[in-house]
Design a protein around this motif. Structure first.
Motif, mmCIF file in Angstrom:
data_model
loop_
_atom_site.group_PDB
_atom_site.id
_atom_site.type_symbol
_atom_site.label_atom_id
_atom_site.label_comp_id
_atom_site.label_asym_id
_atom_site.label_seq_id
_atom_site.Cartn_x
_atom_site.Cartn_y
_atom_site.Cartn_z
ATOM 1 N N THR A 66 0.851 -1.191 0.000
ATOM 2 C CA THR A 66 0.000 0.000 0.000
ATOM 3 C C THR A 66 0.884 1.238 0.000
ATOM 4 O O THR A 66 2.090 1.173 0.285
ATOM 5 N N GLU A 67 0.277 2.369 -0.258
ATOM 6 C CA GLU A 67 1.034 3.625 -0.285
ATOM 7 C C GLU A 67 1.626 3.948 1.086
ATOM 8 O O GLU A 67 2.699 4.549 1.186
ATOM 9 N N GLU A 68 0.930 3.564 2.126
ATOM 10 C CA GLU A 68 1.432 3.855 3.472
ATOM 11 C C GLU A 68 2.753 3.147 3.747
ATOM 12 O O GLU A 68 3.585 3.638 4.512
ATOM 13 N N LEU A 69 2.945 1.983 3.141
ATOM 14 C CA LEU A 69 4.190 1.251 3.367
ATOM 15 C C LEU A 69 5.393 1.943 2.729
ATOM 16 O O LEU A 69 6.540 1.666 3.097
ATOM 17 N N SER A 70 5.140 2.824 1.802
ATOM 18 C CA SER A 70 6.253 3.534 1.166
ATOM 19 C C SER A 70 6.859 4.589 2.090
ATOM 20 O O SER A 70 7.964 5.076 1.845
ATOM 21 N N THR A 71 6.114 4.943 3.129
ATOM 22 C CA THR A 71 6.611 5.916 4.112
ATOM 23 C C THR A 71 6.787 5.217 5.457
ATOM 24 O O THR A 71 5.807 4.751 6.043
ATOM 25 N N LEU A 72 8.000 5.157 5.933
ATOM 26 C CA LEU A 72 8.286 4.396 7.154
ATOM 27 C C LEU A 72 7.652 5.020 8.393
ATOM 28 O O LEU A 72 7.486 4.356 9.413
ATOM 29 N N SER A 73 7.270 6.289 8.314
ATOM 30 C CA SER A 73 6.673 6.965 9.470
ATOM 31 C C SER A 73 5.161 6.745 9.569
ATOM 32 O O SER A 73 4.543 7.156 10.553
ATOM 33 N N SER A 74 4.546 6.106 8.580
ATOM 34 C CA SER A 74 3.104 5.877 8.621
ATOM 35 C C SER A 74 2.760 4.806 9.646
ATOM 36 O O SER A 74 3.608 3.989 10.033
ATOM 37 N N ASN A 75 1.522 4.801 10.096
ATOM 38 C CA ASN A 75 1.095 3.841 11.117
ATOM 39 C C ASN A 75 1.222 2.400 10.631
ATOM 40 O O ASN A 75 1.694 1.516 11.366
ATOM 41 N N GLU A 76 0.790 2.138 9.402
ATOM 42 C CA GLU A 76 0.866 0.784 8.869
ATOM 43 C C GLU A 76 2.312 0.315 8.738
ATOM 44 O O GLU A 76 2.651 -0.822 9.077
ATOM 45 N N SER A 77 3.157 1.199 8.269
ATOM 46 C CA SER A 77 4.561 0.866 8.094
ATOM 47 C C SER A 77 5.244 0.615 9.433
ATOM 48 O O SER A 77 6.011 -0.342 9.586
ATOM 49 N N GLN A 78 4.956 1.448 10.420
ATOM 50 C CA GLN A 78 5.561 1.279 11.738
ATOM 51 C C GLN A 78 5.087 -0.004 12.408
ATOM 52 O O GLN A 78 5.879 -0.706 13.060
ATOM 53 N N ALA A 79 3.816 -0.333 12.238
ATOM 54 C CA ALA A 79 3.285 -1.555 12.845
ATOM 55 C C ALA A 79 3.923 -2.797 12.219
ATOM 56 O O ALA A 79 4.334 -3.730 12.930
ATOM 57 N N LEU A 80 4.033 -2.818 10.903
ATOM 58 C CA LEU A 80 4.643 -3.958 10.223
ATOM 59 C C LEU A 80 6.127 -4.056 10.570
ATOM 60 O O LEU A 80 6.649 -5.159 10.807
ATOM 61 N N ALA A 81 6.800 -2.923 10.601
ATOM 62 C CA ALA A 81 8.225 -2.922 10.943
ATOM 63 C C ALA A 81 8.455 -3.456 12.350
ATOM 64 O O ALA A 81 9.382 -4.237 12.593
ATOM 65 N N ALA A 82 7.608 -3.051 13.295
ATOM 66 C CA ALA A 82 7.750 -3.514 14.680
ATOM 67 C C ALA A 82 7.559 -5.027 14.771
ATOM 68 O O ALA A 82 8.298 -5.718 15.488
ATOM 69 N N ASP A 83 6.576 -5.556 14.053
ATOM 70 C CA ASP A 83 6.334 -7.004 14.074
ATOM 71 C C ASP A 83 7.509 -7.773 13.472
ATOM 72 O O ASP A 83 7.939 -8.809 14.006
ATOM 73 N N LEU A 84 8.041 -7.280 12.375
ATOM 74 C CA LEU A 84 9.167 -7.962 11.739
ATOM 75 C C LEU A 84 10.436 -7.865 12.588
ATOM 76 O O LEU A 84 11.207 -8.833 12.690
ATOM 77 N N GLN A 85 10.649 -6.730 13.190
ATOM 78 C CA GLN A 85 11.821 -6.557 14.061
ATOM 79 C C GLN A 85 11.757 -7.508 15.256
ATOM 80 O O GLN A 85 12.770 -8.103 15.642
ATOM 81 N N GLU A 86 10.577 -7.664 15.812
ATOM 82 C CA GLU A 86 10.415 -8.598 16.918
ATOM 83 C C GLU A 86 10.652 -10.034 16.460
ATOM 84 O O GLU A 86 11.267 -10.838 17.173
ATOM 85 N N LYS A 87 10.197 -10.349 15.268
ATOM 86 C CA LYS A 87 10.385 -11.693 14.718
ATOM 87 C C LYS A 87 11.869 -11.995 14.524
ATOM 88 O O LYS A 87 12.359 -13.079 14.892
ATOM 89 N N LEU A 88 12.605 -11.064 13.959
ATOM 90 C CA LEU A 88 14.038 -11.258 13.738
ATOM 91 C C LEU A 88 14.801 -11.296 15.061
ATOM 92 O O LEU A 88 15.740 -12.087 15.228
ATOM 93 N N ALA A 89 14.406 -10.443 15.988
ATOM 94 C CA ALA A 89 15.079 -10.424 17.286
ATOM 95 C C ALA A 89 14.883 -11.739 18.023
ATOM 96 O O ALA A 89 15.827 -12.291 18.607
ATOM 97 N N ASP A 90 13.671 -12.258 18.005
ATOM 98 C CA ASP A 90 13.405 -13.549 18.655
ATOM 99 C C ASP A 90 14.214 -14.662 18.007
ATOM 100 O O ASP A 90 14.711 -15.569 18.686
ATOM 101 N N LEU A 91 14.330 -14.601 16.691
ATOM 102 C CA LEU A 91 15.086 -15.608 15.947
ATOM 103 C C LEU A 91 16.539 -15.654 16.415
ATOM 104 O O LEU A 91 17.068 -16.722 16.754
ATOM 105 N N TYR A 92 17.201 -14.514 16.465
ATOM 106 C CA TYR A 92 18.628 -14.498 16.797
ATOM 107 C C TYR A 92 18.890 -14.614 18.300
ATOM 108 O O TYR A 92 19.913 -15.174 18.705
#
Length: 213
Positions: free
Chosen positions: A103-129
């Motif tokens: 979506t267009e919101e994902l193109s901007t890292l400061s948007s709510n959708e982008s921040q929410a997805l980034a937080a989930d992925l960061q947690e996933k990678l952190a748990d992995l390592y």
């Protein structure tokens, strides 16, 4: 006259009139007086015990505060030592999210959708390592740096590890080599279930990684 004299003898020499209860108390002699010092002594002992308990409690609280201060100082010294003697090592790369619609919101890292997805992925990678027996102790953080639109959503990431200065040569060549960090990530992706991961599913074949110099 004889009656008055007899009344005075019965009431005492001072001529005062006493009730039967008062005469009974007076007739008990020193018994009533002896009960007063006994009660006073008992109250004194109770006060002394309470005072002792209060002193002990204050000493325990003081000791606990001293221990807490010592622990805080030790942790601070260890943290500073690690920060001064640690060497960062970072890896950058990207992967695809085939179950996610861009979506267009994902193109901007400061948007709510982008921040929410980034937080989930960061947690996933952190748990992995963090759960990795070999890499967990050196892992510092995972960051999602951007999303871009390809045929699917593409996420750019950065992984940061911290190496003790005296072990950096060995870690660079083996434990924290690009091959080791990449293989741990790739194995995790092949073990994931597409149905359970949903929109967070990462395509294993899309993973790429390079050492940040």
């Amino acid at each position: 006259m004889d009656i008055e004299l007899q009344a005075i003898r019965e009431n005492g020499n001072d001529g005062a009139t006493y009730s039967p209860n008062e005469r009974m108390a007076a007739g008990n002699g020193d018994g009533g007086a002896s009960r007063i010092p006994a009660a006073t002594e008992r109250d004194g002992l109770l006060f002394g015990q309470m005072n002792s308990l209060w002193r002990i409690s204050r000493e325990r609280v003081r000791l606990l505060l001293i221990i807490i201060c010592i622990v805080v100082v030790i942790c601070a010294v260890i943290g500073i030592s690690l920060a001064v003697c640690a060497v960062p090592r970072s890896f950058n790369g990207s992967f695809q999210l085939p179950n996610r619609v861009f979506t267009e919101e994902l193109s901007t890292l400061s948007s709510n959708e982008s921040q929410a997805l980034a937080a989930d992925l960061q947690e996933k990678l952190a748990d992995l390592y963090r759960s990795s027996p070999a890499l967990g102790r050196y892992f510092s953080k995972a960051e999602i740096q951007a999303f871009r639109n390809g045929s699917v959503v593409i996420a750019g990431y950065q992984l940061t590890f911290v190496m003790p200065e005296e072990q950096q040569d060995q870690l660079r060549n083996f434990t924290l080599s690009r091959e080791m960090v990449y293989n741990v990530f790739r194995q995790f992706l092949y073990d994931q279930e597409a149905d359970e991961s949903g929109q967070m599913y990462i395509a294993p074949v899309s993973l790429n990684m390079f050492l940040r110099l």
